[in-house]
Design a protein around this motif. Structure first.
Motif, PDB file in Angstrom:
ATOM      1  N   LEU A 206       0.864  -1.169   0.000  1.00 50.49           N
ATOM      2  CA  LEU A 206       0.000   0.000   0.000  1.00 50.49           C
ATOM      3  C   LEU A 206       0.903   1.221   0.000  1.00 50.49           C
ATOM      4  CD1 LEU A 206      -2.998   0.816   0.083  1.00 50.49           C
ATOM      5  CD2 LEU A 206      -2.754   1.053   2.557  1.00 50.49           C
ATOM      6  N   ALA A 207       0.800   2.011  -1.060  1.00 52.26           N
ATOM      7  CA  ALA A 207       1.735   3.121  -1.256  1.00 52.26           C
ATOM      8  C   ALA A 207       1.233   4.387  -0.597  1.00 52.26           C
ATOM      9  CB  ALA A 207       1.961   3.346  -2.745  1.00 52.26           C
ATOM     10  N   GLY A 208       0.773   4.273   0.634  1.00 48.07           N
ATOM     11  CA  GLY A 208       0.272   5.434   1.348  1.00 48.07           C
ATOM     12  C   GLY A 208       1.274   5.960   2.343  1.00 48.07           C
ATOM     13  N   GLY A 209       0.858   6.970   3.081  1.00 46.13           N
ATOM     14  CA  GLY A 209       1.717   7.548   4.093  1.00 46.13           C
ATOM     15  C   GLY A 209       1.528   6.868   5.428  1.00 46.13           C
ATOM     16  N   MET A 210       1.790   7.611   6.504  1.00 43.15           N
ATOM     17  CA  MET A 210       1.719   7.045   7.844  1.00 43.15           C
ATOM     18  C   MET A 210       0.355   6.442   8.131  1.00 43.15           C
ATOM     19  SD  MET A 210       3.426   6.551  10.665  1.00 43.15           S
ATOM     20  CE  MET A 210       4.740   7.752  10.788  1.00 43.15           C
ATOM     21  N   PHE A 211      -0.707   7.081   7.650  1.00 39.64           N
ATOM     22  CA  PHE A 211      -2.051   6.598   7.919  1.00 39.64           C
ATOM     23  C   PHE A 211      -2.680   5.954   6.685  1.00 39.64           C
ATOM     24  CE2 PHE A 211      -1.352  10.195  10.800  1.00 39.64           C
ATOM     25  CZ  PHE A 211      -1.419   9.515  11.996  1.00 39.64           C
ATOM     26  N   GLY A 212      -1.872   5.559   5.708  1.00 36.35           N
ATOM     27  CA  GLY A 212      -2.397   4.913   4.516  1.00 36.35           C
ATOM     28  C   GLY A 212      -3.069   5.920   3.601  1.00 36.35           C
ATOM     29  N   GLY A 213      -3.713   5.405   2.570  1.00 41.72           N
ATOM     30  CA  GLY A 213      -4.451   6.265   1.658  1.00 41.72           C
ATOM     31  C   GLY A 213      -3.535   7.040   0.731  1.00 41.72           C
ATOM     32  N   GLY A 214      -4.108   7.522  -0.353  1.00 41.79           N
ATOM     33  CA  GLY A 214      -3.400   8.449  -1.213  1.00 41.79           C
ATOM     34  C   GLY A 214      -2.544   7.834  -2.284  1.00 41.79           C
ATOM     35  N   GLY A 215      -1.894   6.708  -2.004  1.00 45.08           N
ATOM     36  CA  GLY A 215      -0.930   6.192  -2.963  1.00 45.08           C
ATOM     37  C   GLY A 215      -1.429   5.102  -3.866  1.00 45.08           C
ATOM     38  N   GLY A 216      -2.374   4.299  -3.404  1.00 46.47           N
ATOM     39  CA  GLY A 216      -2.859   3.186  -4.191  1.00 46.47           C
ATOM     40  C   GLY A 216      -2.223   1.869  -3.787  1.00 46.47           C
ATOM     41  N   PHE A 217      -2.739   0.790  -4.379  1.00 45.69           N
ATOM     42  CA  PHE A 217      -2.259  -0.558  -4.067  1.00 45.69           C
ATOM     43  C   PHE A 217      -1.391  -1.060  -5.212  1.00 45.69           C
ATOM     44  CE2 PHE A 217      -2.477  -5.173  -3.816  1.00 45.69           C
ATOM     45  CZ  PHE A 217      -2.290  -5.399  -2.454  1.00 45.69           C
ATOM     46  N   CYS A 218      -0.200  -1.604  -4.879  1.00 44.88           N
ATOM     47  CA  CYS A 218       0.760  -2.080  -5.875  1.00 44.88           C
ATOM     48  C   CYS A 218       0.862  -3.599  -5.808  1.00 44.88           C
ATOM     49  CB  CYS A 218       2.140  -1.489  -5.623  1.00 44.88           C
ATOM     50  SG  CYS A 218       2.164   0.295  -5.388  1.00 44.88           S
ATOM     51  N   MET A 219       0.921  -4.249  -6.965  1.00 40.02           N
ATOM     52  CA  MET A 219       1.038  -5.703  -7.016  1.00 40.02           C
ATOM     53  C   MET A 219       2.417  -6.095  -7.538  1.00 40.02           C
ATOM     54  SD  MET A 219      -0.724  -8.473  -6.308  1.00 40.02           S
ATOM     55  CE  MET A 219      -2.470  -8.047  -6.419  1.00 40.02           C
ATOM     56  N   PHE A 220       3.047  -7.062  -6.849  1.00 36.77           N
ATOM     57  CA  PHE A 220       4.360  -7.576  -7.221  1.00 36.77           C
ATOM     58  C   PHE A 220       4.314  -9.098  -7.309  1.00 36.77           C
ATOM     59  CE2 PHE A 220       5.226  -3.561  -5.198  1.00 36.77           C
ATOM     60  CZ  PHE A 220       6.373  -3.055  -5.801  1.00 36.77           C
ATOM     61  N   ARG A 221       5.195  -9.654  -8.113  1.00 37.98           N
ATOM     62  CA  ARG A 221       5.469 -11.084  -8.038  1.00 37.98           C
ATOM     63  C   ARG A 221       6.454 -11.330  -6.905  1.00 37.98           C
ATOM     64  NH1 ARG A 221       6.670 -11.556 -14.423  1.00 37.98           N
ATOM     65  NH2 ARG A 221       4.511 -11.694 -15.187  1.00 37.98           N
ATOM     66  N   THR A 222       6.465 -12.554  -6.403  1.00 41.80           N
ATOM     67  CA  THR A 222       7.420 -12.877  -5.341  1.00 41.80           C
ATOM     68  C   THR A 222       8.844 -12.974  -5.871  1.00 41.80           C
ATOM     69  OG1 THR A 222       6.884 -15.218  -5.636  1.00 41.80           O
ATOM     70  CG2 THR A 222       5.755 -14.043  -3.859  1.00 41.80           C
ATOM     71  N   THR A 223       9.018 -12.858  -7.175  1.00 43.00           N
ATOM     72  CA  THR A 223      10.352 -12.783  -7.771  1.00 43.00           C
ATOM     73  C   THR A 223      10.799 -11.335  -7.958  1.00 43.00           C
ATOM     74  OG1 THR A 223       9.261 -13.086  -9.916  1.00 43.00           O
ATOM     75  CG2 THR A 223      10.307 -15.019  -8.923  1.00 43.00           C
ATOM     76  N   GLY A 224       9.964 -10.368  -7.532  1.00 44.48           N
ATOM     77  CA  GLY A 224      10.375  -8.975  -7.484  1.00 44.48           C
ATOM     78  C   GLY A 224       9.820  -8.067  -8.559  1.00 44.48           C
ATOM     79  N   GLU A 225       9.181  -8.607  -9.609  1.00 47.80           N
ATOM     80  CA  GLU A 225       8.681  -7.749 -10.686  1.00 47.80           C
ATOM     81  C   GLU A 225       7.443  -6.970 -10.228  1.00 47.80           C
ATOM     82  OE1 GLU A 225      11.013 -11.056 -12.361  1.00 47.80           O
ATOM     83  OE2 GLU A 225       9.218 -11.027 -11.084  1.00 47.80           O
ATOM     84  N   PHE A 226       7.422  -5.675 -10.545  1.00 42.07           N
ATOM     85  CA  PHE A 226       6.278  -4.821 -10.247  1.00 42.07           C
ATOM     86  C   PHE A 226       5.279  -4.943 -11.392  1.00 42.07           C
ATOM     87  CE2 PHE A 226       4.616  -0.409 -11.123  1.00 42.07           C
ATOM     88  CZ  PHE A 226       3.585  -0.468 -10.194  1.00 42.07           C
ATOM     89  N   LEU A 227       4.006  -5.297 -11.060  1.00 43.14           N
ATOM     90  CA  LEU A 227       3.006  -5.580 -12.088  1.00 43.14           C
ATOM     91  C   LEU A 227       2.098  -4.392 -12.377  1.00 43.14           C
ATOM     92  CD1 LEU A 227       2.021  -9.194 -10.962  1.00 43.14           C
ATOM     93  CD2 LEU A 227       3.405  -8.554 -12.946  1.00 43.14           C
ATOM     94  N   TRP A 228       1.475  -3.832 -11.358  1.00 43.91           N
ATOM     95  CA  TRP A 228       0.537  -2.734 -11.593  1.00 43.91           C
ATOM     96  C   TRP A 228       0.246  -1.987 -10.301  1.00 43.91           C
ATOM     97  CZ3 TRP A 228      -3.574  -3.618  -8.434  1.00 43.91           C
ATOM     98  CH2 TRP A 228      -3.958  -4.935  -8.181  1.00 43.91           C
ATOM     99  N   ILE A 229      -0.378  -0.814 -10.454  1.00 46.07           N
ATOM    100  CA  ILE A 229      -0.876  -0.053  -9.314  1.00 46.07           C
ATOM    101  C   ILE A 229      -2.281   0.428  -9.634  1.00 46.07           C
ATOM    102  CG2 ILE A 229       0.221   2.078 -10.154  1.00 46.07           C
ATOM    103  CD1 ILE A 229       0.445   2.956  -7.191  1.00 46.07           C
ATOM    104  N   ASP A 230      -3.169   0.324  -8.654  1.00 48.32           N
ATOM    105  CA  ASP A 230      -4.527   0.866  -8.767  1.00 48.32           C
ATOM    106  C   ASP A 230      -4.622   1.993  -7.747  1.00 48.32           C
ATOM    107  OD1 ASP A 230      -7.230   1.486  -8.650  1.00 48.32           O
ATOM    108  OD2 ASP A 230      -7.880  -0.592  -8.911  1.00 48.32           O
ATOM    109  N   THR A 231      -4.565   3.229  -8.235  1.00 48.22           N
ATOM    110  CA  THR A 231      -4.544   4.378  -7.330  1.00 48.22           C
ATOM    111  C   THR A 231      -5.906   4.678  -6.724  1.00 48.22           C
ATOM    112  OG1 THR A 231      -4.851   5.882  -9.200  1.00 48.22           O
ATOM    113  CG2 THR A 231      -2.584   5.431  -8.512  1.00 48.22           C
ATOM    114  N   SER A 232      -6.951   3.939  -7.153  1.00 45.68           N
ATOM    115  CA  SER A 232      -8.268   4.143  -6.542  1.00 45.68           C
ATOM    116  C   SER A 232      -8.425   3.327  -5.260  1.00 45.68           C
ATOM    117  CB  SER A 232      -9.379   3.761  -7.527  1.00 45.68           C
ATOM    118  OG  SER A 232      -9.451   2.353  -7.699  1.00 45.68           O
TER     119      SER A 232
END
Length: 669
Positions: A206-232
């Motif tokens: 979760l790409a938010g600050g101290m209290f969450g929110g704002g940044g969106g949710f990011c999905m990664f593979r367990t091998t390290g590749e960044f797949l997508w972000i949903d900022t909603s």
């Protein structure tokens, strides 16, 4: 004739006198006054120093420590139920297994690509960590910073994967830059990075600050590749922004928005993690909160999401699939921070002087504990569940703060152990019959005397403090047989290096002969003590001086003493197991070191004999004469150095100072 008799008598007396004097001289020469404490432990080891608390015992009881049952999927409390419990082993002593420090990084990822020298990545290294890690898929995954090029000072934020048992880096995936510029990792006020398991091959942040929110949710593979972000996907509540229920549920829940009013509880679908569904494509449902306000997310369990409220002073249960309210229970105080769900009951009481157990299906009060009302026991941060008990710490009033244990079925208080804080944003975790958490933070609230900052391990059944260390730790995590923490991380989330404590991982290498081994003398990958300022853990006394180096194998220590004995003692406690005496009673310098291999101890030939003993019992298997004993003469300022056996290639090599010969013995002969 009389003269002859007198002469004979005088001669006889003289002979007897000489004989008596000689015998007396021999007797006095052989009289050796040994240390009266010989063969005893003169400094007793702490109770946690025992061979039962070792890698050998852990392997026998728990099996493969990399079993995913021993992982830690949610940095807050291991699971969306937030019990804070791990069924695997946990450290019985504060033994440091490893500590990160400029570790080399073999693989750097940006977005979906591995990058190298063409992109300026040259000899990359770790810099520091921030926020508690999580563990899954045989990895420790944490948020921190790296230096992509060791030739300059540029750093990048990254999600970092490490080997849980060695600290070696597997990969680092850069976030907040380039192809992953939108990605990030937020952190809660309890020093935990927002990194969660989604399924066996994916994790999210979760790409938010101290209290969450704002940044969106990011999905990664367990091998390290960044797949997508949903900022909603912007859950945000005071302190704990969201809960992720991994596969097969595949959902993330959280209040939407932070501020004076939090109007909605949202649910988002995380299934099909490889597919980028665009912003808003994962929205599942929305629940409009009856009493808008600061509404913390408490726990998830049995298909329901549980929330507390500061404004309506109640607890809600929301259907996790539909977003409909299942029940609401009014309580006598605000309910916040984290709680836990176990055995069909929701345990609440943080931010309150009251602790409740609510029926998970109906919301009915099963029991209420109001013991804390008498001393304003403001319960904080989290409630743990394990062993049919719940654990919570309170601030108390004045000097009455405590780590507490209650019966989970009745609410009866079982024990309390003093623990003093200012506010107390310090999470506790439970495993292996022990609780780990902050014991004090050197605060002087209500005028009490400051107690130094301390992190402690309590017995989960009695409340006894088993050990403590002077470390500022706020977010401990237990996984794969280790306890992990970011050193110097207080509730303000100012981390540094990642540290692993363990007494379960890695049976230590044998130190099998003088200088350890024949291949790399004097070197071992095992860790030594990090603090020797308090002196030895135990002391074992022998009858004479010890100039022999010890050897260690299978939890035992073997060494020779000037009292003519070879000793075997328990490596953890120093307790005597056996001893074996040499054949020469006048020898007072037993300076060689033993060697051990294949269950046998090889000793000597200090007294002119080379001994082979059974390592378990000390019984003599064989003694080989290697010259008539003679005391070695040394010049002033020199040392009486004795040869020690060396083992290599199935043979034992030993020199004798008594006949000047070098021997090679077949270990099978």
């Amino acid at each position: 004739m009389e003269k002859q008799k007198l002469k004979t008598l005088l001669t006889t007396i003289l002979i007897l006198t000489i004989s008596i004097a000689t015998l007396t001289s021999i007797a006095f020469a052989q009289q050796i006054n040994y240390n009266p404490d010989m063969g005893t432990v003169t400094k007793t080891a702490p109770s946690y120093m025992t061979s039962d608390n070792s890698a050998y015992a852990a392997a026998e009881e728990y099996g493969n420590l990399m079993n995913e049952d021993y992982a830690w999927f949610d940095p807050h409390a291991n699971s969306p139920q937030r019990t804070g419990y791990n069924p695997g082993p946990a450290p019985d002593r504060p033994d440091v297994l490893w500590r990160s420090q400029n570790n080399p990084i073999p693989k750097v990822i940006l977005g979906m690509q591995t990058i190298g020298s063409a992109q300026g990545v040259i000899n990359p290294t770790l810099v520091s960590f921030s926020g508690a890690p999580m563990a899954m898929d045989g990895q420790l995954i944490a948020y921190g910073s790296i230096r992509p090029n060791s030739g300059n000072s540029t750093t990048r934020n990254a999600v970092i994967s490490l080997n849980p048992h060695t600290g070696a880096v597997n990969w680092a995936s850069i976030v907040g830059y380039g192809a992953a510029s939108a990605a990030g990792v937020g952190a809660s006020f309890g020093v935990a990075s927002y990194i969660f398991k989604v399924d066996d091959t994916h994790f999210g942040t979760l790409a938010g600050g101290m209290f969450g929110g704002g940044g969106g949710f990011c999905m990664f593979r367990t091998t390290g590749e960044f797949l997508w972000i949903d900022t909603s996907i912007t859950p945000g509540a005071v302190y704990h922004a969201c809960i992720v229920a991994p596969a097969p549920v595949y959902m993330i829940f959280g209040p939407r928005g932070v501020g004076a009013y939090t109007n909605n509880l949202g649910g988002w679908d995380l299934s099909d993690p490889e597919i980028d569904k665009g912003n808003g494509g994962r929205w599942a449902w929305n629940y409009t909160i009856d009493e808008p306000g600061s509404n913390p997310l408490l726990a998830y369990g049995d298909g329901k999401v549980f929330m507390g409220s500061y404004s309506s002073v109640s607890v809600y249960a929301i259907d996790a699939e539909t977003g409909d309210k299942v029940w609401e229970t009014y309580v006598k105080s605000a309910m916040g921070y984290m709680t836990c769900y176990a055995d069909g009951k929701l345990y609440v009481g943080c931010q309150s002087m009251l602790i409740y157990a609510l029926d998970g299906e109906t919301g009915e009060v099963v029991w209420k504990n109001d013991d804390g009302a008498a001393n304003r026991a403001f319960n904080v941060w989290n409630i743990n569940y394990a062993y049919g008990r719940i654990y919570v710490h309170d601030l108390g009033f004045g000097a009455t703060g405590a780590q507490k244990c209650l019966d989970a079925d009745t609410g009866e208080a079982l024990w309390a152990s003093q623990a003093l804080f200012w506010i107390g944003y310090y999470r506790t975790v439970v495993a292996d019959g022990k609780i780990y958490g902050r014991q004090s933070d050197q605060s002087t609230t209500t005028g009490r005397e400051a107690i130094p900052t301390n992190f402690a391990c309590w017995d989960a059944y009695t409340g006894e403090v088993l050990w403590d260390i002077n470390e500022e730790i706020a977010g401990p995590v237990i996984a794969y047989g280790c306890l992990y923490y970011i050193e110097g991380a207080g509730y303000g989330d100012t981390g540094n290096q990642l540290v692993a404590l363990s007494t379960a991982v890695g049976e230590p290498d044998d130190w099998a002969m003088f200088r350890g081994n024949a291949e790399t003398p004097g070197f071992t990958m095992d860790k030594g003590p990090t603090d020797i300022s308090t002196g030895p853990k135990w002391v074992f006394a022998t009858g004479g001086g010890i100039t022999s180096s010890a050897v260690v194998s299978d939890g035992r220590v073997y060494f020779n003493s000037g009292d003519g004995n070879t000793y075997c003692v328990d490596a953890y406690t120093g307790m005597h197991i056996w001893d074996h005496a040499t054949k020469e009673p006048t020898m007072t310098h037993f300076g060689s070191s033993p060697a051990i291999a294949d269950g046998k101890i090889y000793i000597g030939p200090d007294d002119g004999f080379f001994y082979i003993l059974d390592a378990d019992t000390g019984s003599e298997i064989k003694s080989i004469p290697m010259g008539t004993y003679r005391a070695v003469q040394v010049g002033a300022g020199q040392h009486n150095i004795k040869p020690s056996p060396i083992i290599a290639g199935g043979r034992v090599y030993i020199a004798s100072i008594h006949n000047g010969l070098l021997y090679c013995l077949d270990m099978n002969g």
